[in-house]
Design an enzyme around this catalytic site. Structure first.
Site, PDB file in Angstrom:
ATOM      1  CG  ASN A  15      -3.859  -4.410   3.084  1.00 38.42           C
ATOM      2  OD1 ASN A  15      -3.335  -4.269   1.984  1.00 38.42           O
ATOM      3  ND2 ASN A  15      -3.165  -4.429   4.207  1.00 38.42           N
ATOM      4  NE  ARG A  33      -2.162  -1.308   3.427  1.00 42.58           N
ATOM      5  CZ  ARG A  33      -2.519  -1.096   4.680  1.00 42.58           C
ATOM      6  NH1 ARG A  33      -3.662  -0.520   4.965  1.00 42.58           N
ATOM      7  NH2 ARG A  33      -1.735  -1.457   5.679  1.00 42.58           N
TER       8      ARG A  33
END
Length: 99
Positions: A38, A20
């Protein structure tokens, strides 16, 4: 209004490896709007909006990911501008909580 808006889902070893953070930095460097998060199934999901060239380059970067990731699959779909509304207020690109 952005030229291109894409929704991508990346699977493989993409959680716990800085994926990320990698996406956030790469998207901001390309001046893209959108978000990344996520998913509980182990995948990472993102929306990218901007010029077609920048979005295409971002998706190519997602196929590689950071050095510690192992991308097994990437699903790329058209998205609507409504999907951009999930990002944090006032931010061009957000890292959202896991769903």
């Amino acid at each position: 209004m952005s030229d291109t808006i894409r929704h991508v889902t990346i699977s493989g070893r993409v959680q716990g490896v800085g994926y990320r953070y990698f996406v956030e930095r790469a998207a901001r460097s390309r001046d893209l709007e959108g978000w990344v998060r996520n998913r509980r199934d182990g995948s990472v999901e993102a929306v990218f909006a901007g010029s077609a060239e920048a979005v295409t380059a971002m998706i190519a970067a997602c196929r590689r990911g950071p050095a510690s990731a192992l991308v097994e699959a990437l699903r790329d779909e058209a998205a609507s501008s409504d999907m951009l509304n999930l990002r944090e207020a006032g931010e061009r690109f957000s890292v959202l909580p896991t769903i």
